[in-house]
Scaffold this active site. Structure first.
Site, PDB file in Angstrom:
ATOM      1  CG  ASN A   1      11.325  -7.321  11.198  1.00 41.98           C
ATOM      2  OD1 ASN A   1      11.143  -8.458  10.762  1.00 41.98           O
ATOM      3  ND2 ASN A   1      10.359  -6.402  11.260  1.00 41.98           N
TER       4      ASN A   1
ATOM      5  N   GLY B   1      14.240  -2.393  11.813  1.00 40.14           N
ATOM      6  CA  GLY B   1      13.860  -2.802  13.155  1.00 40.14           C
ATOM      7  C   GLY B   1      14.906  -3.783  13.686  1.00 40.14           C
TER       8      GLY B   1
ATOM      9  N   GLY C   1       5.469  -6.308  -0.969  1.00 38.74           N
ATOM     10  CA  GLY C   1       5.429  -6.165  -2.423  1.00 38.74           C
ATOM     11  C   GLY C   1       6.663  -5.517  -3.006  1.00 38.74           C
TER      12      GLY C   1
ATOM     13  CB  ALA D   1      -0.940  -0.003   1.204  1.00 44.03           C
TER      14      ALA D   1
ATOM     15  CG  ASN E   1       2.280  -7.925 -46.540  1.00 45.19           C
ATOM     16  OD1 ASN E   1       2.734  -6.828 -46.840  1.00 45.19           O
ATOM     17  ND2 ASN E   1       2.295  -8.394 -45.312  1.00 45.19           N
TER      18      ASN E   1
ATOM     19  NE  ARG F   1       6.988  -7.252 -37.823  1.00 42.30           N
ATOM     20  CZ  ARG F   1       6.144  -6.743 -38.702  1.00 42.30           C
ATOM     21  NH1 ARG F   1       6.548  -6.455 -39.935  1.00 42.30           N
ATOM     22  NH2 ARG F   1       4.883  -6.546 -38.382  1.00 42.30           N
TER      23      ARG F   1
ATOM     24  NE  ARG G   1      12.957   6.679   0.784  1.00 40.69           N
ATOM     25  CZ  ARG G   1      13.505   5.777   1.578  1.00 40.69           C
ATOM     26  NH1 ARG G   1      14.820   5.673   1.662  1.00 40.69           N
ATOM     27  NH2 ARG G   1      12.736   4.957   2.271  1.00 40.69           N
TER      28      ARG G   1
HETATM   29  C1  UD1 Z   1       9.449  -2.317   8.371  1.00 43.21           C
HETATM   30  C2  UD1 Z   1       9.522  -2.974   9.738  1.00 43.21           C
HETATM   31  C3  UD1 Z   1      10.990  -3.036  10.170  1.00 43.21           C
HETATM   32  C4  UD1 Z   1      11.794  -3.795   9.143  1.00 43.21           C
HETATM   33  C5  UD1 Z   1      11.607  -3.189   7.777  1.00 43.21           C
HETATM   34  C6  UD1 Z   1      12.234  -4.065   6.733  1.00 43.21           C
HETATM   35  C7  UD1 Z   1       7.486  -2.379  10.927  1.00 43.21           C
HETATM   36  C8  UD1 Z   1       6.888  -1.478  11.924  1.00 43.21           C
HETATM   37  N1  UD1 Z   1       8.765  -2.164  10.679  1.00 43.21           N
HETATM   38  O1  UD1 Z   1       9.914  -1.003   8.515  1.00 43.21           O
HETATM   39  O2  UD1 Z   1      11.090  -3.662  11.414  1.00 43.21           O
HETATM   40  O3  UD1 Z   1      13.173  -3.774   9.507  1.00 43.21           O
HETATM   41  O4  UD1 Z   1      10.212  -3.063   7.441  1.00 43.21           O
HETATM   42  O5  UD1 Z   1      12.211  -3.406   5.501  1.00 43.21           O
HETATM   43  O6  UD1 Z   1       6.838  -3.271  10.421  1.00 43.21           O
HETATM   44  N2  UD1 Z   1       3.097  -0.804   4.138  1.00 43.21           N
HETATM   45  C9  UD1 Z   1       1.753  -0.793   3.883  1.00 43.21           C
HETATM   46  N3  UD1 Z   1       0.947  -0.027   4.655  1.00 43.21           N
HETATM   47  C10 UD1 Z   1       1.415   0.714   5.682  1.00 43.21           C
HETATM   48  C11 UD1 Z   1       2.792   0.693   5.946  1.00 43.21           C
HETATM   49  C12 UD1 Z   1       3.613  -0.089   5.161  1.00 43.21           C
HETATM   50  O7  UD1 Z   1       1.278  -1.454   2.946  1.00 43.21           O
HETATM   51  O8  UD1 Z   1       0.604   1.370   6.346  1.00 43.21           O
HETATM   52  C13 UD1 Z   1       3.957  -1.644   3.307  1.00 43.21           C
HETATM   53  C14 UD1 Z   1       4.930  -0.813   2.491  1.00 43.21           C
HETATM   54  O9  UD1 Z   1       4.398  -0.529   1.217  1.00 43.21           O
HETATM   55  C15 UD1 Z   1       6.134  -1.718   2.387  1.00 43.21           C
HETATM   56  C16 UD1 Z   1       6.081  -2.536   3.687  1.00 43.21           C
HETATM   57  O10 UD1 Z   1       4.758  -2.433   4.144  1.00 43.21           O
HETATM   58  O11 UD1 Z   1       6.013  -2.637   1.340  1.00 43.21           O
HETATM   59  C17 UD1 Z   1       7.052  -2.009   4.716  1.00 43.21           C
HETATM   60  O12 UD1 Z   1       6.762  -0.685   4.993  1.00 43.21           O
HETATM   61  P1  UD1 Z   1       7.884   0.357   5.307  1.00 43.21           P
HETATM   62  O13 UD1 Z   1       7.281   1.665   5.576  1.00 43.21           O
HETATM   63  O14 UD1 Z   1       8.937   0.277   4.282  1.00 43.21           O
HETATM   64  O15 UD1 Z   1       8.430  -0.255   6.681  1.00 43.21           O
HETATM   65  P2  UD1 Z   1       9.703   0.194   7.465  1.00 43.21           P
HETATM   66  O16 UD1 Z   1       9.386   1.403   8.234  1.00 43.21           O
HETATM   67  O17 UD1 Z   1      10.848   0.224   6.558  1.00 43.21           O
END
Ligand code: UD1
Ligand code: CA
Length: 456
Positions: free
Chosen positions: A169, A139, A103, A12, A386, A333, A17
């Site tokens: 994580n 994390g 994703g 979502a 053709n 082709r 970036r």
């Molecule tokens: C998250 C983890 C972190 C981990 C990291 C790995 C949490 C709180 N933190 O952090 O521990 O080290 O991923 O990359 O889970 N997304 C949604 N909806 C939301 C928020 C996020 O769909 O409301 C999706 C994002 O599109 C993305 C994924 O979840 O694909 C991770 O979100 P992101 O904001 O990148 O998480 P981090 O803060 O990096």
């Protein structure tokens, strides 16, 4: 028996970036949207349900992902990973294992996930972690004195000593859906980012006495997320390196493993030779001893044993039988079929063309909507006309036909076996077996012709 698997894919987020109008998860690695890599991985695990959580660009994501086996959940506001998983949860049955994937983490290996899921039971949660030299932004995994995982703390909430922890994580975890349904409503957003963190369920699980079973990927790149175009390019290169290694292990020689791109499924026989800068797309099969020259593009094609493709050729939607030669600078082709030992030379374009065994179109020709028999020789500069602007018509050349250079074959037209077409002809009517057809103005020679002279 283990419980059925449901995969929840978080997709979502905005991906600001990337600086793109395209939702981040639709950016491609190896010619395929990142999200589709993850969906294919979920399918390969035999998931009973696949749930996509979408928000930013949700309509676009759904439009390019017409799969009917996916349950979409809309997360209107991105309130955190815990909130995201909660949006999918109503469609996840009780008593299954829920596996959370991202994703924008496209190259997670199914084997890694199998190992992770195998650690899950009603009394244990599977968590995928990785040790990084630079854990910045991730994390951190907190363990107790016995080395058991007890919690995850986000970078922005971490103390200095917690920030020093290098085990992080990946975001990927697997847990029984019953637990998830109990824990998610208990999440709070009182943290540095004001988000509902999925990671907080680790402490909940530990408090309830569940074992947090950790698995790790074989390669860091498997769990690499994409936040910007540099990271996208880095994952692309890693993917291509893995493909190159696979091809070499299967018996292909690559002139330079860093200069091949596979965007699809490439199958190779033994002793295949691939020169530099060759791009493969879609489904491509190369038989034994196939040789591909530099700078070729091959898409959705099969090349049988001993086919040689010379430099700068483009082959799309073609079926090529044994011992054919193609190029340099040829363009095949869709709908081109070459029988054994046929030759397509430089600056020749073919489309919907059936070329018989041993036939040659060696130079500067266009052959489309045509059927050629065996041992046909098509001279330089031959064109099948053709198309009348509305309709396409067919040209048939029988066995052993010889077409002189610079011939226009105005379709529909057919030339029977062993006939000969004189060079420079425009052929508008059928030619019978063994006939010679000449269709051009007769040459006139004018005696004593005075060339114009420049005035002094
Ligand atoms: C998250 C983890 C972190 C981990 C990291 C790995 C949490 C709180 N933190 O952090 O521990 O080290 O991923 O990359 O889970 N997304 C949604 N909806 C939301 C928020 C996020 O769909 O409301 C999706 C994002 O599109 C993305 C994924 O979840 O694909 C991770 O979100 P992101 O904001 O990148 O998480 P981090 O803060 O990096
Ligand atoms: Ca992230």
């Amino acid at each position: 028996m283990t419980a059925p698997l449901h995969v929840i894919i978080l997709a979502a987020g905005q991906g600001s970036r990337m600086k793109s109008r395209l939702p981040k998860v639709l950016h491609k690695v190896a010619g395929k949207p990142m999200l589709h890599h993850v969906i294919d991985t979920a399918r390969s695990l035999g998931a009973e349900g696949i749930h996509g959580v979408i928000g930013h660009g949700a309509e676009q994501v759904r439009a390019v992902t017409p799969a009917s086996d996916i349950h979409w959940a809309l997360q209107e506001q991105q309130l955190g990973t815990g909130h995201a998983v909660a949006q999918a949860l109503p469609a996840v049955p009780d008593g299954v294992i829920a596996l959370v994937l991202y994703g924008d983490v496209p190259l997670i290996n199914p084997e890694t996930l199998v190992a992770l899921v195998s650690r899950v039971s009603e009394r244990s949660l599977g968590l995928l972690t990785v040790d990084l030299d630079n854990p910045e932004g991730y994390g951190r995994i907190l363990r107790n004195d016995q080395g058991r995982v007890i919690a995850i703390v986000e970078q922005k909430d971490a103390s200095e000593s917690e920030k020093a922890i290098c085990e992080v994580n990946t975001g990927i975890l697997a847990v029984h859906s019953d637990h998830l349904k109990r824990w998610l409503p208990q999440l709070s957003n009182s943290n540095a980012q004001g988000e509902y963190y999925l990671t907080d369920i680790i402490a909940m699980a530990a408090d309830e006495g569940l074992a947090i079973e950790v698995a790790q990927p074989s390669h860091e790149q498997e769990v690499q997320g994409v936040n910007n175009r540099l990271q996208l390019a880095e994952l692309e290169r890693w993917f291509q390196r893995c493909e190159a290694e696979r091809l070499m292990s299967e018996g292909a020689t690559l002139a330079d493993p860093a200069r091949i791109d596979v965007r699809g499924e490439l199958t190779v026989g033994q002793d295949v030779l691939i020169d530099v800068n060759v791009v493969f797309e879609g489904r491509v099969t190369l038989g034994d001893n196939v040789s591909i020259g530099p700078n070729c593009m091959i898409r959705d094609a099969s090349l049988a044993d001993n086919v040689t493709v010379y430099a700068n050729s483009i082959i799309e939607g073609a079926e090529v039988a044994e011992d054919c030669q193609i190029g340099p600078f040829a363009r095949l082709r869709p709908g081109t079929r070459l029988a054994r030992t046929a030759k397509i030379g430089n600056f020749v374009e073919t489309k919907k063309a059936d070329v018989g065994e041993g036939s040659k179109i060696n130079h500067l020709s266009y052959v489309g909507d045509a059927t050629l028999g065996r041992r046909v020789n098509v001279g330089a500069g031959t064109i099948t006309c053709n198309y009348d602007g509305v309709n396409k018509f067919h040209t048939v050349l029988g066995d052993n036909v010889f077409v002189g250079s610079n011939t226009a074959l105005v379709a529909p037209v057919s030339v029977a076996d062993d006939a000969v077409i004189g060079a420079g002809s425009t052929i508008t009517s059928d030619v019978a077996e063994q006939d010679l057809a000449v269709a051009r103005a007769r040459q006139r020679n004018i005696k004593g012709w005075k060339r114009p002279e420049k005035k002094a």
